[in-house]
Design a protein around this motif. Structure first.
Motif, PDB file in Angstrom:
ATOM      1  N   THR A  20       0.841  -1.206   0.000  1.00 51.33           N
ATOM      2  CA  THR A  20       0.000   0.000   0.000  1.00 51.33           C
ATOM      3  C   THR A  20       0.873   1.251   0.000  1.00 51.33           C
ATOM      4  O   THR A  20       0.411   2.330  -0.349  1.00 51.33           O
ATOM      5  N   GLY A  21       2.136   1.117   0.475  1.00 57.73           N
ATOM      6  CA  GLY A  21       3.024   2.262   0.604  1.00 57.73           C
ATOM      7  C   GLY A  21       2.706   3.125   1.815  1.00 57.73           C
ATOM      8  O   GLY A  21       3.288   4.193   1.988  1.00 57.73           O
ATOM      9  N   VAL A  37      14.854  -5.272  12.909  1.00 59.66           N
ATOM     10  CA  VAL A  37      16.236  -5.199  12.432  1.00 59.66           C
ATOM     11  C   VAL A  37      16.167  -4.935  10.924  1.00 59.66           C
ATOM     12  O   VAL A  37      16.160  -5.870  10.134  1.00 59.66           O
ATOM     13  N   PRO A  38      16.083  -3.654  10.538  1.00 58.96           N
ATOM     14  CA  PRO A  38      15.936  -3.338   9.121  1.00 58.96           C
ATOM     15  C   PRO A  38      17.219  -3.509   8.314  1.00 58.96           C
ATOM     16  O   PRO A  38      17.171  -3.610   7.096  1.00 58.96           O
ATOM     17  N   GLU A  39      18.353  -3.546   9.009  1.00 60.77           N
ATOM     18  CA  GLU A  39      19.652  -3.793   8.383  1.00 60.77           C
ATOM     19  C   GLU A  39      20.426  -4.735   9.287  1.00 60.77           C
ATOM     20  O   GLU A  39      20.321  -4.633  10.517  1.00 60.77           O
ATOM     21  N   PHE A  50      10.942   2.546  14.903  1.00 60.07           N
ATOM     22  CA  PHE A  50      10.169   1.676  14.009  1.00 60.07           C
ATOM     23  C   PHE A  50       9.719   2.469  12.780  1.00 60.07           C
ATOM     24  O   PHE A  50       9.842   1.995  11.648  1.00 60.07           O
ATOM     25  N   GLU A  51       9.175   3.665  13.001  1.00 62.74           N
ATOM     26  CA  GLU A  51       8.711   4.495  11.886  1.00 62.74           C
ATOM     27  C   GLU A  51       9.848   4.816  10.927  1.00 62.74           C
ATOM     28  O   GLU A  51       9.677   4.760   9.707  1.00 62.74           O
ATOM     29  N   THR A  55       9.834   3.518   7.167  1.00 61.12           N
ATOM     30  CA  THR A  55       9.923   4.534   6.121  1.00 61.12           C
ATOM     31  C   THR A  55      11.097   4.238   5.198  1.00 61.12           C
ATOM     32  O   THR A  55      10.984   4.358   3.967  1.00 61.12           O
ATOM     33  N   GLY A  56      12.223   3.803   5.773  1.00 57.78           N
ATOM     34  CA  GLY A  56      13.385   3.439   4.960  1.00 57.78           C
ATOM     35  C   GLY A  56      13.110   2.260   4.049  1.00 57.78           C
ATOM     36  O   GLY A  56      13.488   2.272   2.872  1.00 57.78           O
TER      37      GLY A  56
END
Length: 126
Positions: A20-21, A37-39, A50-51, A55-56
Motif C-alpha cells: 500500500t506504501g 532489524v531493518p539492516e 520503528f517508523e 519509512t526506509g
C-alpha cells in the motif's frame, strides 16, 4: 487494513500492507515495544525508530513478496521464517531470509514483536 487472525497469515498481511506504501498500515502490524532489524546488525525499538525503519524500507520502491517457509505456534507466541523480496519492473531491488516472532493480541489478532529481516541469511554472524 485488518490484522491477521492466524499467525501463519502475518507474512501475507505484511506484504499487502507494504504494497500500500502506507507507513501507518505497516506500523499497525508491529508491537513497537519489540525489535525490528531493518539492516543486519542494526536492531531498533520504540515507535520513532520503528517508523524510521519502515519509512526506509518503503523508500525501496517496488512490490514486496513474502514466502512463509514455516510458522510454528505455541500458545500466543509464534515463530516464522520467511523469504522476501522487493522487485520493480522485473528487477530485484532486495531479497533476504528473515525470522519473525509474533504475539497474539487480547482480541485474537497477531502482531510482530521481533522482525529480523536478514536473520536467516547464511553469512549472518551474531
Amino acid at each position: 487494513m485488518n490484522l491477521p487472525k492466524k499467525a501463519e497469515d502475518v507474512h501475507a498481511v505484511l506484504a499487502d500492507a507494504f504494497n500500500t506504501g502506507d507507513v501507518k498500515a505497516v506500523m499497525n502490524l508491529y508491537d513497537v515495544t519489540g525489535i525490528i532489524v531493518p539492516e543486519p546488525g542494526k536492531p531498533v525499538s520504540g515507535k520513532t525508530q520503528f517508523e524510521e525503519a519502515i519509512t526506509g524500507i518503503l523508500s525501496i520502491k517496488g512490490r514486496m513478496e513474502i514466502k512463509t517457509v514455516y510458522c510454528f505456534q505455541t500458545g500466543n507466541i509464534a515463530l516464522g521464517r520467511s523469504e522476501w523480496s522487493i522487485t520493480d519492473k522485473g528487477e530485484t531491488k532486495i531479497s533476504a531470509k528473515g525470522i519473525e516472532v509474533m504475539k497474539q493480541q487480547v482480541d485474537g489478532t497477531w502482531k510482530i514483536i521481533v522482525d529480523h529481516a536478514f536473520g536467516a541469511e547464511n553469512n549472518l554472524v551474531a
